[in-house]
Design an enzyme around this catalytic site. Structure first.
Site, PDB file in Angstrom:
ATOM      1  N   HIS A 311     103.418  -1.012  19.916  1.00  0.00           N
ATOM      2  CA  HIS A 311     104.544  -1.741  20.502  1.00  0.00           C
ATOM      3  C   HIS A 311     105.578  -0.746  21.003  1.00  0.00           C
ATOM      4  O   HIS A 311     105.763   0.313  20.399  1.00  0.00           O
ATOM      5  CB  HIS A 311     105.180  -2.657  19.443  1.00  0.00           C
ATOM      6  N   ASP A 368     100.646 -10.297  19.128  1.00  0.00           N
ATOM      7  CA  ASP A 368      99.475 -10.835  19.807  1.00  0.00           C
ATOM      8  C   ASP A 368      98.195 -10.678  19.007  1.00  0.00           C
ATOM      9  O   ASP A 368      97.185 -11.296  19.332  1.00  0.00           O
ATOM     10  CB  ASP A 368      99.295 -10.134  21.167  1.00  0.00           C
TER      11      ASP A 368
END
Ligand code: ACO
Length: 433
Positions: A311, A368
């Protein structure tokens, strides 16, 4: 000028070749320190260069807070874990948009507005017929959100009190109708009208899965799982799509057009589109029988990216992934289902979290990685995963747009360091080599 909201933290001194410049230090609520370079160019002729903006605070914002090192996410100060446990999507939407949890009256009033605006104009309904059956629901969604600007001209200019709330309610309500219609169009099914008796999430599931001659009654656990999914996706400070919405909004573009741009930004596989990439990667492993070790070796050789890992901000476990990791198996168990992809995901996670490649780069599961498991349990088709993300993110985009609008921000206009050719003359075509 120290921007409104942040505390002053003294001055930083920047030593340039010919000059020393003093720049104000600003401190945010959570003790985040920043150097305000607003006047740097005016005072020195220098700009700052930060490709990809990783070290640039583009705004002061009061909406959500992330501590990427500690794995913290809060909406308007409230931890995501508390909202996931106690709130509803619509309550969370109002929290994000207005800054505080709504009163019971405001919540009821906003819910009434959602019902009032749940339909789309019949003319817009006909627009769906113009898309090919193979059209991607994200392409349809972005086009149709922008098309709302044509059918809601009375709320484009925010001159009167109440116009903003009306526009926000229309967007949050209609995105659900448009999203379901995009799916039905792409699968050749008749469009269903919303049912005003149903609450937000249930109404969406009805438009997705009911048939004109057969009502769909979703399991309450599926309705709750959808609400949780939407809450977890509702905002995430200055990510790619939020920054896009703000950028477009800063030009004075209306709320619908700005949020349509947000949908486009979200579509990419490095952003919201990653939820599709994760499931496709897991499905490939499952179908081909590739061993997890083999996949990890390919990832380490940079032949493939492990989707759902890493991320831009979190250098720790994404708190939303934590919640989904716990919740997805519970939903599956309650529905009496098993999902082989969940077992693969868990094994993958376990191996990665003890592998030096991932440890040394602080690569952890992001939102996700497990969200697709929940969507699969709900029966949502894979090509709708990023659309689901967009429905969840709509309140965040609206809140970000409102902050730009309320602050009467200047148009966003970054500079660049030009590295192209120096001055040269135009060459007529017959003289070119
Ligand atoms: N798989 C394998 N290696 C990775 C991954 C990954 N998913 N993510 C980062 N790395 C590696 C990079 O190759 C790089 O290695 P190097 O130092 O040897 O060159 C290092 O980790 C740093 O990577 P960056 O690309 O600089 O990390 P960045 O912060 O720019 O990227 C991103 C963040 C885009 C999310 C990235 O981690 C990624 O592509 N992940 C997969 C896609 C994904 O899941 N996106 C969803 C993000 S959450 C969201 O938007 C809702």
């Amino acid at each position: 000028m120290t921007n409104q909201g942040a505390q002053s933290g003294g001055m930083a001194r920047l030593q340039l070749p010919n000059k020393e410049v003093e720049l104000p230090i600003v401190i945010g609520t959570e003790d985040e320190h920043a150097i305000d370079v607003t006047k740097l160019r005016g005072e020195s002729g220098y700009i700052t260069l930060d490709e990809g903006y990783r070290n640039t605070g583009s705004v002061e914002s009061k909406i959500s807070f992330i501590d990427g090192e500690k794995g913290i996410l809060r909406y308007r100060g409230i931890p995501i874990e508390q909202l996931a446990e106690h709130s509803t999507f619509i309550e969370t939407a109002l929290l994000l948009i207005y800054g505080d949890l709504p009163t019971a009256d405001h919540l009821a009033q906003f819910r009434d507005m959602l019902i009032e605006h749940e339909n789309i104009h019949e003319g817009m309904r006909h627009c769906f017929q113009g898309f090919p059956p193979t059209g991607h629901p994200m392409a349809i969604l972005s086009s149709m959100i922008n098309t709302l600007s044509c059918y809601n001209t009375d709320v484009l200019r925010m001159e009167e009190e109440g116009t903003f709330e009306n526009a926000a309610a229309r967007l949050i309500s209609k995105i659900r109708t448009v999203a379901a219609a995009a799916y039905r169009t792409s699968s050749g099914m008749p469009l269903m009208y919303p049912d005003p008796k149903l609450a937000y999430c249930k109404n969406f599931l009805h438009m997705m899965f009911s048939l004109p001659n057969r009502a769909y009654e979703p399991d309450p656990d599926i309705v709750r799982a959808l609400s949780l999914f939407l809450i977890l996706h509702a905002d995430h400070e200055q990510n790619c799509s939020a920054a896009t919405v703000r950028m477009v909004g800063s030009s004075g573009a209306n709320l619908f057009a700005s949020c349509a741009a947000g949908v486009c930004a979200l579509w990419g596989p490095l952003h919201g589109g990653a939820n599709v990439a994760v499931i496709e990667q897991l499905q490939r492993i499952h179908a081909s029988g590739t061993s997890i070790k083999e996949l990890i070796e390919r990832v380490k050789r940079k032949e493939e990216r492990l989707f759902g890992f890493g991320h831009g901000v979190y250098k720790n476990y994404d708190p939303r992934a934590h919640i989904l990791r716990d919740h997805a198996p519970k939903v599956l168990a309650k529905l009496g289902r098993q999902d082989p992809l969940l077992d693969i995901a868990r094994e993958l996670e376990e191996i990665c979290l003890s592998d030096d490649y991932f440890i040394s780069r602080n690569l952890y599961p992001n939102v996700d990685f497990y969200s697709g498991m929940l969507l699969r349990a709900m029966g949502i088709p894979v090509n709708m995963y990023t659309v689901m993300f967009a429905i969840g993110r709509m309140p965040g985009w609206i809140a970000q747009w409102k902050e730009v609008h309320d602050n009467q921000s200047r148009i966003y206009r970054p500079r660049q360091v030009y590295t192209g050719p120096p001055l040269r003359d135009y060459v007529p075509v017959e003289q070119r080599a």
